[in-house]
Design an enzyme around this catalytic site. Sequence first.
Site, PDB file in Angstrom:
ATOM      1  N   TYR A 169       3.091   2.526   1.720  1.00  0.00           N
ATOM      2  CA  TYR A 169       4.234   2.170   2.849  1.00  0.00           C
ATOM      3  C   TYR A 169       5.556   2.233   2.585  1.00  0.00           C
ATOM      4  O   TYR A 169       6.141   1.487   1.876  1.00  0.00           O
ATOM      5  CB  TYR A 169       3.705   1.476   4.239  1.00  0.00           C
ATOM      6  CG  TYR A 169       1.582   1.364   4.619  1.00  0.00           C
ATOM      7  CD1 TYR A 169       1.243   2.982   4.560  1.00  0.00           C
ATOM      8  CD2 TYR A 169       0.940   0.617   4.612  1.00  0.00           C
ATOM      9  CE1 TYR A 169       0.004   3.522   4.000  1.00  0.00           C
ATOM     10  CE2 TYR A 169      -0.441   0.932   4.613  1.00  0.00           C
ATOM     11  CZ  TYR A 169      -0.579   1.944   4.730  1.00  0.00           C
ATOM     12  OH  TYR A 169      -2.578   2.004   5.229  1.00  0.00           O
ATOM     13  N   HIS A 216       0.277  -1.129   0.042  1.00  0.00           N
ATOM     14  CA  HIS A 216       0.150  -0.300   0.062  1.00  0.00           C
ATOM     15  C   HIS A 216       0.645   1.321   0.462  1.00  0.00           C
ATOM     16  O   HIS A 216       0.503   2.068  -0.139  1.00  0.00           O
ATOM     17  CB  HIS A 216      -1.296   0.050   1.294  1.00  0.00           C
ATOM     18  CG  HIS A 216      -1.865  -1.304   1.235  1.00  0.00           C
ATOM     19  ND1 HIS A 216      -2.344  -1.349   2.487  1.00  0.00           N
ATOM     20  CD2 HIS A 216      -2.039  -2.209   0.178  1.00  0.00           C
ATOM     21  CE1 HIS A 216      -3.548  -2.607   2.229  1.00  0.00           C
ATOM     22  NE2 HIS A 216      -3.256  -2.572   1.133  1.00  0.00           N
TER      23      HIS A 216
END
Length: 643
Positions: free
Chosen positions: A167, A165
């Site tokens: 991150y 995602h």
Amino acid sequence: MFNNLFNSIDLKGLHLKNRIIFPAMGTKMAEEDGNVSQQIIDYQVARVKGGCGLNMSEVCSVHKASAPKGFLAIHSDSLIESHKKFTEAIHNAGGKCGVQLWQGSLASSLDPSAEILVADDFKYGKYTIPKISVEKIKEVVDSFGEAARRSVEAGYDCIGFHCGHNYLPHSFLTAGMNNRDDEYGGSLENRAKFPLECIRAIRKNIPNDMPLIMRVDAHDDYFKNGLTIDDIIKFCLMAKEAGVDALDISRGNMITPGLKYEVPPIDIPNGFNVENAARIKKETGMVTIAVGRINTPKLADEIIADGKADMVVVGRGQLADPEFCNKAKDGKLDEIVYCVGCNQGCYDGFTDPNVPFITCLRNPLLGHESDDFISKPTEKKKVLVAGAGVGGLEVACLLKEKGHDVVVYESSDHTGGQFLTAGKAPRKNEMLLAAQSYEKKAERLGIEIHLNTPVNAELIRKEMPDEVVAAIGAVPIKIPVDGYDNDNVFSSHDVLNGKSVPFGKCVVIGGGLVGVETAEFIKENLDLDVTIVEMNDEVAKDLGAIRKICVMESLSKSNIKAETSARLTRIGDGFIAVDRDGEEEYILADSVVMAIGAKAKAHDEIKNECEKLSIPCHVIGDTKRARRAINSIREAYEVAGEI
């Protein structure tokens, strides 16, 4: 029932009673300093008691300087105590729990005071965020290791490592965001160095028999030079060697339209990511967890039975119904309150600063698990509910379950109201099924529903109820322009319900949720040339961010045109006239569909008669003010709690 799904599984030294995971989802329920709140504990324990096999904490910051306020954190020893209370509560309720260790990269920008760490120089609005230094990389790696140590001390049963995602670990891994020219950039092996160092630091600080689960994207979406599934398989094999025991196969990212796969709405097919998980499982030989709109027990069981994954994530399915697992195991499928993928309460609620914490269209009690919201009444009452839309049926069912006598009257020939109509739009069959489920529940409870019977003063005098709930809904707004009453002008509701059939060149007036979905319906079912006319500067303005991505992509694919900043002034023979910047323009139109919104139905007669007879009258949903179903259902709970 569903023996594959409810078969136990062992992950290293962790024994789980079934294959269902409640995943890490942001709630806005954490304390501002990162401690676990009692609200989170109550929320999670409700799902443990509901039969879930493994509960994961929501993302938990490992690095203090980059930890956004209001998110869970485990970057300091001072936070351990609240995590102990969390794990003890889970264990006392008979569950197992894991913590998801996280460094949010760009997501840290949700807190202006948090440091934003990026793998490579990143243009952010007017500014460029400089790439993280090698020294800071080492600091973050150490933070993951220390967070793992604290997690063990706090009593967690397993550790989750978020490598998806966008991150920070994922941002290093993908060439779509990492163009560094040092040891952490270039080849896949170099880009994998940072996440692998994090994995080794975690593994070093946890017991040998404690499972380490890695969340990873199956591949990158909408990223130039993004990761392919082949890249991911190679990386997962590296991660396996570094100490990862199980793979949680997600998808999506937060900076492209790929966000639609991270929190997939109703527009995305159920189980859309399962085949990716199956391939990764086959080629890595690792325990694999499938994710992505798996919200029915049947689908979940089939995934396990077919060997496509070893476990499944049921996230929003358990937001909608904390008893999802128990009901599935007991075969009470008709009693499950199914998620419809609306994203209104979970994702839209999470991103809306005016909403204190997430909620759910189908479960307004989310976040209120410890509240005695629907207590038994001290006095049994007769309650008349006017209107059999979802708000009316919800309040009727809640009142019946409390022990009141309830009768429902509906002016039309069907239940479900506008929720049922909305379910006729493309890709929204789950909403249609949900609308029908309210009637089935009312029937199971033995509630009388009278169709084709509007509530008026005479009916109220005949029934003489102790209380009345007015939930009669809304009606389409009419624009006072020439030609509005022409034979070629139809309402969006009549079109969706099959009562009217547009023809020729069709213009839909109104580019909000109802308008764009009506345009899609016309294109899909009648294959007409469709144009949306919207007075604002964009269409789909009232949709949540993720549903808007899906709807706008569908409009483009379907070649549905949109004319914005155009105000309807009249409807002529074969055309409409619009005002744009003070100039009159003409658009060809053989048929016109009005989708400009709705207004509350007049309920003065009901209200006045109740006042005359001293009967309390409660007004909910669109009858109060035309809005969304999430408002109607929440108000149904509020009123049921009062009576």
